[in-house]
Scaffold this motif. Structure first.
Motif: not given
Length: 235
Positions: A26-40
């Motif tokens: 859950s933590i790794t998926i959330t971090v990956s998504r938020y990092a992707g969101l900021l990058s996007f």
């Protein structure tokens, strides 16, 4: 992880449930998504600024940054999607993560754009580093950089790597890999380990080549500046 090294997420309620395992993913998926969101959004902002400014559109530097940001935006979107693009258990037969809602078609799309980004982004960074070297150390004019360097950057990187990134689809090499899809083997699709290894090595070569170019160009720039400083002090 099974005996062939395939990563398998099993966030289930079996045997009372694995709380630590569920929390970890859950933590790794959330971090990956938020990092992707900021990058996007960061890449989208850069693209908009360049597109809306005629002066920036006419500069080699900004066009190279545009290419880098464009591919970063594409790959970041699929990082945001994460397990949503990974195949459901009824498609894969081995995955049982409750957050998987996709098919192998969505996994192919996710894998394609993430793999394409992993090839193009390092090389565009290398091209940007070379631009600095040519403009600072080699004292090339903007027009010379455009004719003898920049046009070849886009022509070589975009079509070549876009085609290379398509090839794994025919070998069924885009499969679930941690929180997204990437080149890896999957016994459920009869994917050969050899093809997955070859495509992963291409990614490694791209990364190594880009790192070498960036490091070499920065060293040359630094040495050039040191020579200029030494010369000015002697004068």
């Amino acid at each position: 992880i099974n005996k062939k090294g395939l990563i398998m997420m099993r966030i289930t309620e079996d045997n009372g449930g694995d709380v630590w395992h569920a929390w970890y993913w859950s933590i790794t998926i959330t971090v990956s998504r938020y990092a992707g969101l900021l990058s996007f959004f960061g890449s989208s902002w850069i693209l908009a600024e360049i597109l809306l400014d005629r002066k920036k559109r006419g500069m080699c530097y900004h066009r190279i940054v545009f290419g880098l940001s464009f591919f970063d935006m594409l790959s970041s979107f699929w990082y945001i999607m994460g397990p949503l693009a990974q195949p459901r258990p009824e498609y894969s037969g081995i995955w049982s993560a409750s957050s998987n809602y996709g098919t192998y078609a969505t996994c192919d799309a996710s894998g394609y754009f993430i793999y394409l980004g992993s090839l193009t982004i390092p090389l565009y960074n290398a091209a940007l580093s070379m631009y600095y070297y040519l403009s600072i150390s080699a004292s090339w004019s903007e027009e010379r950089i455009k004719k003898k360097f920049e046009r070849f950057v886009h022509v070589l990187i975009i079509p070549t790597l876009a085609i290379i990134a398509i090839i794994p689809i025919f070998f069924k090499s885009y499969n679930p890999w941690y929180n997204h899809c990437f080149v890896t083997f999957n016994p459920a699709r009869n994917t050969t380990e050899t093809s997955a290894i070859i495509f992963f090595l291409l990614f490694a070569v791209s990364l190594f080549l880009s790192s070498f170019i960036i490091g070499s160009s920065q060293i040359c720039i630094s040495q050039g500046k040191n020579k200029q400083l030494t010369s000015s002090l002697q004068d």
